[in-house]
Design a protein around this motif. Structure first.
Motif, PDB file in Angstrom:
ATOM      1  N   ASP A 105      10.020  11.825   4.451  1.00 52.48           N
ATOM      2  CA  ASP A 105      10.045  12.525   3.206  1.00 52.48           C
ATOM      3  C   ASP A 105       8.607  11.806   2.796  1.00 52.48           C
ATOM      4  OD1 ASP A 105      10.791  14.578   1.566  1.00 52.48           O
ATOM      5  OD2 ASP A 105      11.557  13.127   0.210  1.00 52.48           O
ATOM      6  N   PHE A 106       8.707  10.460   2.840  1.00 54.19           N
ATOM      7  CA  PHE A 106       7.519   9.643   2.106  1.00 54.19           C
ATOM      8  C   PHE A 106       6.275  10.111   2.676  1.00 54.19           C
ATOM      9  CE2 PHE A 106       5.265   5.386   1.975  1.00 54.19           C
ATOM     10  CZ  PHE A 106       4.700   5.674   0.674  1.00 54.19           C
ATOM     11  N   ILE A 107       6.252   9.822   4.041  1.00 52.78           N
ATOM     12  CA  ILE A 107       4.866  10.207   4.753  1.00 52.78           C
ATOM     13  C   ILE A 107       4.637  11.369   4.528  1.00 52.78           C
ATOM     14  CG2 ILE A 107       3.808  10.124   7.056  1.00 52.78           C
ATOM     15  CD1 ILE A 107       6.038   8.215   7.935  1.00 52.78           C
ATOM     16  N   TYR A 108       5.366  12.532   4.564  1.00 50.41           N
ATOM     17  CA  TYR A 108       4.892  13.827   4.586  1.00 50.41           C
ATOM     18  C   TYR A 108       4.809  14.268   3.076  1.00 50.41           C
ATOM     19  CZ  TYR A 108       4.712  13.442   9.731  1.00 50.41           C
ATOM     20  OH  TYR A 108       4.329  12.926  10.711  1.00 50.41           O
ATOM     21  N   SER A 109       4.734  13.411   2.161  1.00 54.71           N
ATOM     22  CA  SER A 109       4.794  13.824   0.675  1.00 54.71           C
ATOM     23  C   SER A 109       3.705  14.810   0.284  1.00 54.71           C
ATOM     24  CB  SER A 109       4.813  12.929   0.013  1.00 54.71           C
ATOM     25  OG  SER A 109       3.984  11.919  -0.017  1.00 54.71           O
ATOM     26  N   THR A 110       2.280  14.819   0.874  1.00 55.56           N
ATOM     27  CA  THR A 110       1.265  15.799   0.554  1.00 55.56           C
ATOM     28  C   THR A 110       1.451  16.983   1.149  1.00 55.56           C
ATOM     29  OG1 THR A 110      -0.295  14.654   2.175  1.00 55.56           O
ATOM     30  CG2 THR A 110      -0.097  13.789  -0.027  1.00 55.56           C
ATOM     31  N   GLU A 111       0.828  18.114   0.532  1.00 56.19           N
ATOM     32  CA  GLU A 111       0.759  19.446   1.051  1.00 56.19           C
ATOM     33  C   GLU A 111       0.179  19.393   2.424  1.00 56.19           C
ATOM     34  OE1 GLU A 111       2.771  21.562  -0.105  1.00 56.19           O
ATOM     35  OE2 GLU A 111       2.095  22.884   1.358  1.00 56.19           O
ATOM     36  N   ILE A 112      -0.946  18.538   2.615  1.00 52.02           N
ATOM     37  CA  ILE A 112      -1.753  18.766   3.723  1.00 52.02           C
ATOM     38  C   ILE A 112      -1.052  18.215   5.104  1.00 52.02           C
ATOM     39  CG2 ILE A 112      -3.046  16.716   3.166  1.00 52.02           C
ATOM     40  CD1 ILE A 112      -5.356  17.988   4.908  1.00 52.02           C
ATOM     41  N   LEU A 113      -0.212  17.206   4.776  1.00 51.77           N
ATOM     42  CA  LEU A 113       0.358  16.556   6.061  1.00 51.77           C
ATOM     43  C   LEU A 113       1.838  17.305   6.103  1.00 51.77           C
ATOM     44  CD1 LEU A 113       0.030  12.823   5.055  1.00 51.77           C
ATOM     45  CD2 LEU A 113      -1.059  13.848   6.909  1.00 51.77           C
ATOM     46  N   LYS A 114       2.517  17.910   5.282  1.00 55.63           N
ATOM     47  CA  LYS A 114       3.509  18.841   5.367  1.00 55.63           C
ATOM     48  C   LYS A 114       3.233  20.078   6.326  1.00 55.63           C
ATOM     49  CE  LYS A 114       6.232  18.192   1.175  1.00 55.63           C
ATOM     50  NZ  LYS A 114       6.302  18.408  -0.374  1.00 55.63           N
ATOM     51  N   ARG A 115       1.816  20.571   6.053  1.00 57.74           N
ATOM     52  CA  ARG A 115       1.472  21.747   7.017  1.00 57.74           C
ATOM     53  C   ARG A 115       1.301  21.208   8.421  1.00 57.74           C
ATOM     54  NH1 ARG A 115      -2.658  25.188   3.162  1.00 57.74           N
ATOM     55  NH2 ARG A 115      -0.965  25.401   1.491  1.00 57.74           N
ATOM     56  N   ILE A 116       1.209  20.005   8.557  1.00 55.98           N
ATOM     57  CA  ILE A 116       0.631  19.695  10.131  1.00 55.98           C
ATOM     58  C   ILE A 116       1.950  18.825  10.461  1.00 55.98           C
ATOM     59  CG2 ILE A 116      -1.761  19.679  10.061  1.00 55.98           C
ATOM     60  CD1 ILE A 116      -1.811  16.546   9.532  1.00 55.98           C
ATOM     61  N   LYS A 117       3.036  18.401   9.998  1.00 53.30           N
ATOM     62  CA  LYS A 117       4.042  17.736  10.407  1.00 53.30           C
ATOM     63  C   LYS A 117       4.770  18.490  11.523  1.00 53.30           C
ATOM     64  CE  LYS A 117       8.617  16.299   8.670  1.00 53.30           C
ATOM     65  NZ  LYS A 117       9.428  16.254   7.297  1.00 53.30           N
ATOM     66  N   PRO A 118       5.068  17.436  12.630  1.00 55.29           N
ATOM     67  CA  PRO A 118       5.529  18.038  13.813  1.00 55.29           C
ATOM     68  C   PRO A 118       6.860  18.720  13.602  1.00 55.29           C
ATOM     69  CG  PRO A 118       5.443  15.734  13.744  1.00 55.29           C
ATOM     70  CD  PRO A 118       4.991  16.086  12.622  1.00 55.29           C
ATOM     71  N   LYS A 119       7.202  19.866  13.814  1.00 53.13           N
ATOM     72  CA  LYS A 119       8.743  20.181  13.895  1.00 53.13           C
ATOM     73  C   LYS A 119       9.508  19.739  15.012  1.00 53.13           C
ATOM     74  CE  LYS A 119       7.710  23.764  10.533  1.00 53.13           C
ATOM     75  NZ  LYS A 119       6.500  22.758   9.991  1.00 53.13           N
TER      76      LYS A 119
ATOM     77  N   THR B  28       1.043  -1.116  -0.075  1.00 52.22           N
ATOM     78  CA  THR B  28       0.094   0.011  -0.131  1.00 52.22           C
ATOM     79  C   THR B  28       0.777   1.402   0.077  1.00 52.22           C
ATOM     80  OG1 THR B  28      -1.792   1.247   1.298  1.00 52.22           O
ATOM     81  CG2 THR B  28      -0.114   0.237   2.494  1.00 52.22           C
ATOM     82  N   HIS B  29       0.382   2.532  -0.488  1.00 48.82           N
ATOM     83  CA  HIS B  29       0.850   3.691  -0.406  1.00 48.82           C
ATOM     84  C   HIS B  29      -0.180   4.670   0.454  1.00 48.82           C
ATOM     85  CE1 HIS B  29       0.081   4.335  -4.726  1.00 48.82           C
ATOM     86  NE2 HIS B  29      -0.894   4.670  -3.960  1.00 48.82           N
ATOM     87  N   ASP B  30      -1.108   3.914   1.028  1.00 49.01           N
ATOM     88  CA  ASP B  30      -2.257   4.700   1.768  1.00 49.01           C
ATOM     89  C   ASP B  30      -2.044   4.894   3.215  1.00 49.01           C
ATOM     90  OD1 ASP B  30      -5.498   5.387   1.177  1.00 49.01           O
ATOM     91  OD2 ASP B  30      -4.578   4.759   3.293  1.00 49.01           O
ATOM     92  N   MET B  31      -1.553   6.300   3.532  1.00 51.56           N
ATOM     93  CA  MET B  31      -1.037   6.231   4.820  1.00 51.56           C
ATOM     94  C   MET B  31      -2.156   6.001   6.003  1.00 51.56           C
ATOM     95  SD  MET B  31       1.776   7.221   5.226  1.00 51.56           S
ATOM     96  CE  MET B  31       2.819   6.701   3.664  1.00 51.56           C
TER      97      MET B  31
END
Ligand SMILES: Nc1ncnc2c1ncn2[C@@H]1O[C@H](COP(=O)(O)OP(=O)(O)O)[C@@H](O)[C@H]1O
Ligand SMILES: [Mg+2]
Lengths: 246, 250
Positions: B235-249, B195-198
């Motif tokens: 990088d793979f997990i947070y590849s979509t824009e929506i996830l990049k925005r909520i990625k924990p810093k 799968t590549h579905d998070m």
């Protein structure tokens, strides 16, 4: 070199196809379905083509028979010979190579690209045997009848044209049909057509089986199926004719 | 359990699988994740014998699938069910005939028992209504269900699913994921899912294997997944824009 590679692949596929089917009852059902698809479904087109060609052959021969030195029976005799020796076994097979070949290749090719063949293989089913053998058998069982039907229909078509348009009398025509009749020619025609049916079904199945990619590739493989089975048919026709009649 | 040891697979000069070693456990959903082209499908096809690996071994409960002969493979094939990315239902057959097919070919059941078994599988995946429909007459989600019913008809010990929710809307995809999870647990199947579905990964990843360019890059489970510190995986997990925005810093 490419040719030998593909020819080898074709032979190996045939070797896999000619195995004992896993479930005999199911196999017989498949053969019956394929006889329906390959044989029964071709009867209409074969009849239509045959009746017209029979009539045209008679008109053309009649046109060339203005010369009073040519005996009257030549018309029926000539028609019988062209129909039995060449038209019904070879030309009809060639036409069916187009019809049946493309449908076999696109059916099996679609099963390939949609992973239906993989699904069979995973289950442990010999997919070549399961998909190809019923078609080959059905072709071999159907073609003799198709050829005989074509002979009967085209000669009838020729007869009707001859009598209807006064090209010949019914008596002359029929005596021509009976003139120097060698029953072996019919056996020869049937044998030839049976071999052609094997070429058409197996070559088309081969192209479908090794299709890859998507819908466009299935289309290409079905074109190739028709082209290569037609060439194989014409080549083997030349060889068989030369060997047996030449 | 399936034990994969040092599998390599090349096509011509393209090295697709590089020394892949993995363990897939019973009663669990074993995930293979990675981006398109990373080699997930090739790996799955090696596992089930549609491709031959160049070397290495694949042990099905200790039995090496790579070196065994054709007949021994046939026995293992009866224990395998597979759900293909495009369902791969036989398009000339109804749903019922599709599910009946493996039974007709391989089971020792009598005719009535076969029908009962097929009906049971169809009911189990919730397709009772679609019994006599052709694959072309039902929706993509229903096709997936029918394919699942066919895959489980012989009571497989091993179930392989290639992107089971691809091509489905998110809601239908989630339902298919749940169905696979239930079946895995009910029958204690060793299930392997590409799968590549998070969402599938964080909900169903009992055993997660991240493949990057044909190599196993990270292994873990759904609780260690989001907290991982592997740069390629992140990088793979947070590849979509929506996830990049909520990625924990960090
Ligand atoms: N039959 C094949 N012949 C040659 N190359 C292949 C074949 N199948 C897959 N590949 C290549 O292997 C790589 C991995 O593909 P695949 O396993 O399908 O990726 P995915 O992870 O998206 O399922 C791709 O680069 C693909 O081009
Ligand atoms: Mg894939």
């Amino acid at each position: 070199m490419q040719f030998f590679y593909h020819f080898g692949k074709y032979l190996i596929l045939l070797k896999d196809a000619f195995k004992r089917p896993l479930n005999h009852r199911y196999f017989i059902r498949q053969v019956i379905n394929e006889i329906d698809a390959i044989g029964l479904n071709s009867l209409g087109i074969v009849s239509i083509i045959s009746v017209f060609i029979g009539a045209v052959l008679v008109i053309q021969t009649g046109y060339q028979m203005q010369n009073p030195l040519i005996p009257a029976y030549t018309l029926g005799y000539g028609l019988r010979e062209s129909v039995i020796l060449e038209f019904s076994p070879t030309i009809v097979s060639l036409i069916l190579a187009g019809k049946i070949g493309s449908s076999i290749a696109s059916q099996i090719g679609t099963m390939r690209v949609t992973e239906q063949i993989d699904a069979l293989d995973i289950m442990g089913i010999n997919s070549a045997n399961f998909l190809i053998l019923p078609k080959i058998i059905a072709g071999i069982l159907s073609f003799p009848f198709i050829v005989i039907l074509s002979m009967i229909v085209s000669i009838t078509g020729g007869y009707l044209a001859a009598v209807m348009w006064g090209i010949s009398t019914s008596i002359d025509f029929i005596s021509g049909l009976n003139y120097w009749f060698v029953p072996f020619e019919i056996a020869y025609a049937i044998l030839k057509a049976t071999f052609f049916s094997f070429l058409i079904t197996s070559i088309s199945a081969f192209h479908g089986y090794y299709a890859s990619g998507g819908a466009i590739d299935v289309g290409k493989s079905s074109t190739k199926a028709v082209v290569y089975s037609s060439i194989a048919l014409l080549l083997s026709n030349l060889i068989i004719t030369k060997l047996i009649l030449g | 359990m399936i034990d994969v040891r040092n599998i390599n697979k090349s096509f011509d000069d393209k090295h697709v699988l590089k020394d892949v070693s993995l363990v897939f456990e019973e009663g669990k959903q074993n995930l293979i994740i990675g981006q398109s082209g990373s080699g997930k499908t090739v790996l799955l096809k090696c596992l089930v014998g549609l491709f031959e690996p160049d070397n290495g071994s694949i042990l099905y409960s200790g039995r090496d699938f790579v070196t065994m002969n054709k007949n021994a493979r046939k026995e293992i094939r009866k224990e395998i069910g597979m759900l293909f990315q495009g369902s791969a239902l036989f398009d000339s057959m109804t749903v019922m005939e599709n599910v009946m097919f493996p039974l007709l070919m391989f089971s020792d059941l009598n005719a009535k028992e076969q029908i009962d078994r097929a009906n049971f599988c169809i009911d189990r995946v919730g397709l009772t209504e679609a019994h006599n429909k052709l694959p072309s007459e039902i929706s993509g989600g229903m096709q997936k269900r029918a394919a699942i019913a066919r895959a489980i008809s012989l009571n497989p010990k091993y179930l392989f699913c290639d992107e089971p929710n691809s091509g489905l809307d998110p809601k239908t995809g989630v339902k298919i994921d749940h169905l696979i999870e239930e079946i895995t647990q009910e029958y204690n199947i060793t299930t392997v899912i590409n799968t590549h579905d998070m969402n599938s990964v964080i909900q169903h990843g009992d055993n997660i294997n991240y493949i990057y360019e044909g190599e196993v890059w990270w292994q873990g489970n759904k609780s260690s997944f989001l907290g991982n510190d592997n740069p390629e995986l992140l990088d793979f997990i947070y590849s979509t824009e929506i996830l990049k925005r909520i990625k924990p810093k960090k």
